[in-house]
Design a protein around this motif. Structure first.
Motif, PDB file in Angstrom:
ATOM      1  N   LEU A 176       0.812  -1.216   0.000  1.00  0.00           N
ATOM      2  CA  LEU A 176       0.000   0.000   0.000  1.00  0.00           C
ATOM      3  C   LEU A 176       0.846   1.268   0.000  1.00  0.00           C
ATOM      4  O   LEU A 176       0.307   2.367  -0.111  1.00  0.00           O
ATOM      5  N   VAL A 177       2.165   1.122   0.123  1.00  0.00           N
ATOM      6  CA  VAL A 177       3.061   2.261   0.297  1.00  0.00           C
ATOM      7  C   VAL A 177       3.900   2.472  -0.960  1.00  0.00           C
ATOM      8  O   VAL A 177       4.477   1.518  -1.498  1.00  0.00           O
ATOM      9  N   ALA A 178       3.977   3.714  -1.409  1.00  0.00           N
ATOM     10  CA  ALA A 178       4.808   4.050  -2.568  1.00  0.00           C
ATOM     11  C   ALA A 178       6.182   4.500  -2.089  1.00  0.00           C
ATOM     12  O   ALA A 178       6.286   5.289  -1.150  1.00  0.00           O
ATOM     13  N   PRO A 179       7.253   4.017  -2.707  1.00  0.00           N
ATOM     14  CA  PRO A 179       8.580   4.511  -2.343  1.00  0.00           C
ATOM     15  C   PRO A 179       8.736   5.978  -2.721  1.00  0.00           C
ATOM     16  O   PRO A 179       7.966   6.518  -3.524  1.00  0.00           O
ATOM     17  N   THR A 180       9.706   6.628  -2.136  1.00  0.00           N
ATOM     18  CA  THR A 180       9.977   8.042  -2.407  1.00  0.00           C
ATOM     19  C   THR A 180      10.062   8.291  -3.913  1.00  0.00           C
ATOM     20  O   THR A 180      10.727   7.542  -4.642  1.00  0.00           O
ATOM     21  N   PHE A 181       9.374   9.341  -4.367  1.00  0.00           N
ATOM     22  CA  PHE A 181       9.312   9.788  -5.767  1.00  0.00           C
ATOM     23  C   PHE A 181       8.373   8.960  -6.639  1.00  0.00           C
ATOM     24  O   PHE A 181       8.274   9.207  -7.842  1.00  0.00           O
ATOM     25  N   SER A 182       7.682   7.965  -6.077  1.00  0.00           N
ATOM     26  CA  SER A 182       6.816   7.111  -6.879  1.00  0.00           C
ATOM     27  C   SER A 182       5.357   7.266  -6.464  1.00  0.00           C
ATOM     28  O   SER A 182       5.050   7.754  -5.373  1.00  0.00           O
ATOM     29  N   ASN A 183       4.446   6.886  -7.354  1.00  0.00           N
ATOM     30  CA  ASN A 183       3.033   6.766  -6.985  1.00  0.00           C
ATOM     31  C   ASN A 183       2.556   5.324  -7.151  1.00  0.00           C
ATOM     32  O   ASN A 183       1.366   5.053  -7.205  1.00  0.00           O
ATOM     33  N   GLU A 184       3.508   4.385  -7.216  1.00  0.00           N
ATOM     34  CA  GLU A 184       3.181   2.967  -7.366  1.00  0.00           C
ATOM     35  C   GLU A 184       3.306   2.262  -6.023  1.00  0.00           C
ATOM     36  O   GLU A 184       4.314   2.389  -5.328  1.00  0.00           O
ATOM     37  N   ARG A 185       2.289   1.499  -5.655  1.00  0.00           N
ATOM     38  CA  ARG A 185       2.287   0.805  -4.366  1.00  0.00           C
ATOM     39  C   ARG A 185       3.181  -0.432  -4.447  1.00  0.00           C
ATOM     40  O   ARG A 185       2.840  -1.411  -5.108  1.00  0.00           O
ATOM     41  N   LEU A 186       4.309  -0.378  -3.770  1.00  0.00           N
ATOM     42  CA  LEU A 186       5.294  -1.456  -3.851  1.00  0.00           C
ATOM     43  C   LEU A 186       5.668  -2.060  -2.504  1.00  0.00           C
ATOM     44  O   LEU A 186       6.246  -3.150  -2.461  1.00  0.00           O
ATOM     45  N   LEU A 187       5.378  -1.381  -1.407  1.00  0.00           N
ATOM     46  CA  LEU A 187       5.768  -1.847  -0.077  1.00  0.00           C
ATOM     47  C   LEU A 187       4.582  -1.839   0.870  1.00  0.00           C
ATOM     48  O   LEU A 187       3.566  -1.179   0.618  1.00  0.00           O
ATOM     49  N   GLY A 188       4.729  -2.548   1.973  1.00  0.00           N
ATOM     50  CA  GLY A 188       3.713  -2.509   3.012  1.00  0.00           C
ATOM     51  C   GLY A 188       4.045  -1.448   4.052  1.00  0.00           C
ATOM     52  O   GLY A 188       5.050  -0.735   3.951  1.00  0.00           O
ATOM     53  N   THR A 189       3.200  -1.355   5.067  1.00  0.00           N
ATOM     54  CA  THR A 189       3.512  -0.479   6.200  1.00  0.00           C
ATOM     55  C   THR A 189       4.690  -1.044   6.995  1.00  0.00           C
ATOM     56  O   THR A 189       5.295  -0.334   7.791  1.00  0.00           O
ATOM     57  N   ASN A 190       4.991  -2.320   6.798  1.00  0.00           N
ATOM     58  CA  ASN A 190       6.218  -2.994   7.246  1.00  0.00           C
ATOM     59  C   ASN A 190       6.697  -2.561   8.634  1.00  0.00           C
ATOM     60  O   ASN A 190       7.756  -1.944   8.774  1.00  0.00           O
ATOM     61  N   PRO A 191       5.935  -2.911   9.685  1.00  0.00           N
ATOM     62  CA  PRO A 191       6.296  -2.501  11.038  1.00  0.00           C
ATOM     63  C   PRO A 191       7.519  -3.231  11.573  1.00  0.00           C
ATOM     64  O   PRO A 191       7.837  -4.347  11.155  1.00  0.00           O
ATOM     65  N   MET A 192       8.177  -2.572  12.525  1.00  0.00           N
ATOM     66  CA  MET A 192       9.312  -3.181  13.226  1.00  0.00           C
ATOM     67  C   MET A 192       9.211  -2.833  14.706  1.00  0.00           C
ATOM     68  O   MET A 192       8.714  -1.775  15.080  1.00  0.00           O
TER      69      MET A 192
END
Length: 358
Positions: A143-159
């Protein structure tokens, strides 16, 4: 509505039993979800129960998994969760890590073929109970787009990182690597509220405060929101979680992670099995005597608590403090559930013949 902890616990166990979980797994899964509600992390508690049932209906959750170690060394292991509830798979993996840490000083376990594992803090705290430092992280729905992108490639990926203290509660750093957890959007949706600017962007990459924007092609933003405010650091943290949890274990990573959210379908070309987690434990006495460490962590806490603040009416908040305060209050006074969540849970009750929440 305020409902007592024992009432919600029994209800949650009964739903897990109804979808075919054994007694032990149902109790453990309920314990993980209730820990979230008790600690005030309402986005990851029983509000998610219908989501697990939905995945079970689609055949994506195996209620009776054969969870097993498929590769190991003295200090590391890979666990296959057999598509089980992450609420059950992750504690199994942490037990493996703890056993290895007891023998060799540290234990590190990567997990594949699992599902959503609740709050990372639950699993990291298992190490604290044994005077160890605990680590837990997981990848999640893309649901998360990397910096400079509008494509959803990552999760909220908690730690989560958890450290045992002496006279004070443990220090628990439990956070998403996105600007906000998706569960907070769900809370806003249920309450009909907007979200702060900097949490989400629309399909064109513009900031929006609409909590429903993900359903129309928008994306969550990394921690930091944009490059000027450090989103590349949030992107880097999220990438670290994804690589340790999935590239290392053989789970799906990036846009191939099977989604928990209802409005997304799994990728048709998976690169691994299920979602992935990474957990670890380190013995404090592998570095210095436990009592010495706890004494100095207490000193650390006291110094930060006494810090001069901009507003004299506010104190520095030690990571984990708000959650502990919520847990104490909710154990005594009950757990507040919004009407939308109660109605959702009572629909499950009718369907599975379980006593409704009142």
């Amino acid at each position: 509505m305020i409902i007592t902890e024992p009432t919600i616990r029994k209800f949650t166990q009964n739903i897990f039993l109804a979808i075919g979980c054994g007694q032990e797994h149902a109790q453990l899964a309920a314990d993980v979800l209730l820990k979230s509600d008790l600690r005030g992390i309402d986005s990851h508690g029983v509000a998610r129960l219908s989501g697990y049932v939905r995945l079970w209906e689609k055949g994506r959750i195996n209620p009776t998994p054969n969870i097993r170690v498929v590769h190991e060394t003295p200090t590391t292991a890979t666990v296959d969760g057999d598509a089980g509830l992450g609420l059950v798979v992750a504690p199994f993996a942490m037990q493996v890590a703890l056993q290895k840490a007891e023998l060799y000083g540290s234990g590190w376990v990567s997990v594949r073929n699992s599902n959503h594992f609740g709050i990372a803090g639950y699993h990291a705290l298992m190490a604290v109970e044994k005077d160890m430092i605990g680590f837990a992280m997981t990848n999640a729905s893309p649901l998360v787009a990397p910096t400079f992108s509008n494509e959803r490639l990552l999760g909220t990926n908690p730690m989560c990182y958890a450290f045992p203290a002496g006279n004070y509660p443990p220090v628990i750093v439990d956070m998403a690597t996105s600007a906000a957890a998706n569960g907070k959007l769900e809370i806003a949706q249920r309450s009909g509220k907007q979200v702060p600017e900097g949490w989400i962007q629309d399909a064109e990459g513009n900031f929006t405060t609409d909590p429903h924007a993900l359903k129309s092609g928008g994306s969550l933003l990394p921690l930091g929101s944009d490059r000027d405010h450090g989103s590349h650091k949030g992107f880097g943290l999220s990438a670290t979680v994804d690589i340790l949890s999935a590239v290392l274990s053989g789970a799906n990573y990036g846009p191939w992670v099977p989604p928990f959210v209802a409005f997304m379908d799994p990728a048709k070309d998976p690169v691994g099995e299920g979602i992935g987690h990474f957990v670890g434990a380190m013995r404090v006495d592998g570095f210095r005597p436990v009592d010495e460490f706890k004494h100095h962590l207490d000193n650390w806490i006291e110094r930060f608590k006494s810090a001069t603040t901009v507003d004299p009416s506010q104190n520095v908040i030690i990571p984990g403090e708000p959650e502990l305060e919520a847990e104490i209050d909710r154990m005594q006074n009950g757990i507040p559930l919004v009407d939308a969540v109660v109605n959702d849970l009572n629909e499950l009750a009718v369907r599975f013949g379980v006593q409704q929440l009142k």
